[in-house]
Design a protein around this motif. Sequence first.
Motif, PDB file in Angstrom:
ATOM      1  N   VAL A   1       9.622  -3.801 -23.813  1.00  0.00           N
ATOM      2  CA  VAL A   1      10.082  -2.791 -24.826  1.00  0.00           C
ATOM      3  C   VAL A   1      11.178  -3.643 -25.139  1.00  0.00           C
ATOM      4  O   VAL A   1      12.125  -3.818 -24.538  1.00  0.00           O
ATOM      5  N   THR A   2      11.262  -3.713 -26.578  1.00  0.00           N
ATOM      6  CA  THR A   2      12.526  -4.586 -27.109  1.00  0.00           C
ATOM      7  C   THR A   2      13.831  -4.233 -27.214  1.00  0.00           C
ATOM      8  O   THR A   2      13.766  -2.585 -27.109  1.00  0.00           O
ATOM      9  N   ASP A   3      14.898  -4.580 -27.557  1.00  0.00           N
ATOM     10  CA  ASP A   3      16.079  -3.954 -27.646  1.00  0.00           C
ATOM     11  C   ASP A   3      16.148  -3.085 -28.836  1.00  0.00           C
ATOM     12  O   ASP A   3      16.768  -2.261 -28.919  1.00  0.00           O
ATOM     13  N   GLU A   4      15.449  -3.630 -29.847  1.00  0.00           N
ATOM     14  CA  GLU A   4      15.496  -2.695 -31.296  1.00  0.00           C
ATOM     15  C   GLU A   4      14.768  -1.354 -31.002  1.00  0.00           C
ATOM     16  O   GLU A   4      15.234  -0.363 -31.576  1.00  0.00           O
ATOM     17  N   ALA A   5      13.904  -1.176 -30.142  1.00  0.00           N
ATOM     18  CA  ALA A   5      13.168  -0.055 -29.920  1.00  0.00           C
ATOM     19  C   ALA A   5      13.865   1.222 -29.219  1.00  0.00           C
ATOM     20  O   ALA A   5      13.766   2.285 -29.432  1.00  0.00           O
ATOM     21  N   ILE A   6      14.841   0.658 -28.429  1.00  0.00           N
ATOM     22  CA  ILE A   6      15.807   1.519 -27.864  1.00  0.00           C
ATOM     23  C   ILE A   6      17.379   1.269 -28.345  1.00  0.00           C
ATOM     24  O   ILE A   6      18.184   2.070 -27.534  1.00  0.00           O
ATOM     25  N   ALA A   7      17.591   0.682 -29.284  1.00  0.00           N
ATOM     26  CA  ALA A   7      18.809   0.629 -29.759  1.00  0.00           C
ATOM     27  C   ALA A   7      19.329   2.163 -30.461  1.00  0.00           C
ATOM     28  O   ALA A   7      18.449   2.817 -31.167  1.00  0.00           O
ATOM     29  N   THR A   8      20.568   2.308 -30.482  1.00  0.00           N
ATOM     30  CA  THR A   8      21.043   3.473 -31.136  1.00  0.00           C
ATOM     31  C   THR A   8      20.991   3.294 -32.738  1.00  0.00           C
ATOM     32  O   THR A   8      20.556   1.923 -33.423  1.00  0.00           O
ATOM     33  N   SER A   9      21.097   4.376 -33.170  1.00  0.00           N
ATOM     34  CA  SER A   9      21.058   4.133 -34.942  1.00  0.00           C
ATOM     35  C   SER A   9      21.817   3.356 -35.519  1.00  0.00           C
ATOM     36  O   SER A   9      23.158   3.211 -34.898  1.00  0.00           O
ATOM     37  N   LYS A  10      21.648   2.569 -36.681  1.00  0.00           N
ATOM     38  CA  LYS A  10      22.804   1.826 -37.214  1.00  0.00           C
ATOM     39  C   LYS A  10      23.798   2.677 -37.991  1.00  0.00           C
ATOM     40  O   LYS A  10      24.824   1.877 -38.348  1.00  0.00           O
ATOM     41  N   LEU A  11      23.538   3.795 -38.395  1.00  0.00           N
ATOM     42  CA  LEU A  11      24.151   4.525 -39.069  1.00  0.00           C
ATOM     43  C   LEU A  11      25.602   4.871 -38.290  1.00  0.00           C
ATOM     44  O   LEU A  11      26.747   5.111 -38.661  1.00  0.00           O
ATOM     45  N   THR A  12      25.348   4.942 -37.180  1.00  0.00           N
ATOM     46  CA  THR A  12      26.438   5.209 -36.101  1.00  0.00           C
ATOM     47  C   THR A  12      27.392   3.997 -35.893  1.00  0.00           C
ATOM     48  O   THR A  12      28.633   4.130 -35.472  1.00  0.00           O
ATOM     49  N   ASP A  13      27.263   2.706 -36.200  1.00  0.00           N
ATOM     50  CA  ASP A  13      27.989   1.728 -36.265  1.00  0.00           C
ATOM     51  C   ASP A  13      29.028   1.610 -37.541  1.00  0.00           C
ATOM     52  O   ASP A  13      29.898   0.711 -37.348  1.00  0.00           O
ATOM     53  N   LYS A  14      28.693   2.320 -38.551  1.00  0.00           N
ATOM     54  CA  LYS A  14      29.254   2.241 -39.831  1.00  0.00           C
ATOM     55  C   LYS A  14      30.657   3.074 -39.478  1.00  0.00           C
ATOM     56  O   LYS A  14      30.806   3.881 -38.926  1.00  0.00           O
ATOM     57  N   PRO A  15      31.754   2.365 -40.459  1.00  0.00           N
ATOM     58  CA  PRO A  15      32.909   3.521 -40.413  1.00  0.00           C
ATOM     59  C   PRO A  15      32.776   4.618 -40.675  1.00  0.00           C
ATOM     60  O   PRO A  15      31.700   4.997 -41.613  1.00  0.00           O
TER      61      PRO A  15
END
Length: 255
Positions: free
Chosen positions: A139-153
Amino acid sequence: MVKLSPKGWINGELFLEWFNHFIQCIPPARPITLVMDSHGSHISEVVTDLTKKNQIYLLTFPSHATHNLQLLDVGVYGQLKRSWEKSLSSYMVKNTGLRPNRYDFHKLLKPAYYSAFSPETIISAFRKTGIYPFNPAAVTDEAIATSKLTDKPAEDNLEPALDDSESHSEVNELFTLPVLADDGNKCKQRRKTDSKAKYLTKIQEAAAKRTRGRSRKEETLNPQPSTSGVTKKRMKDDNKCGSCGHSYLEDVRKK
């Protein structure tokens, strides 16, 4: 083994019946591990006692992770859907104009089920999820990573605010009333009238009528004394002589 609940969903009674069937079908080697989701119907006091007696360890998946770790979701159900479509298409070709009913369901599902739940498909599902052989990198890290929108200011996700003039103009454009076409004879513009002044005129006329009617009624109820007798007496007095009282009308009549 095919069972159905009144609501169509798994419940504690169905799972307990399936679990007893599972114990009878597994090899005698112990201990074993059973991986499953953490649905409430899977955990009960009776099931816990059976796991202890039969040396079965229950391993439940974390919440919202079944799409990556559930063997059926990852490697079996996709094949079952494809096999079911082939079985259904074959039935429709052989029976033109007929629709399968509930009596035909098991006949169509059986070949699709055995095609999907084959040993090769099940072993492949274990390997894709990394459960066996154990492989954390399955199971890759991208499959369980958080949404990228939460990383934006936070300010990058906000739209620029509109001032009052712009917001009012947008609202006016949205709620603009349609313009009706002028048909000439049918859509003539009516003459504007002062309804307030007209209304006051009617009130004044009505008040005047009531006043006239009230005065006539009072005259009828309180009649004035007649002056005809007084007038005749005055005429007789005018025809008499002031010194002797003789009437001039008698001399006229004699002549």
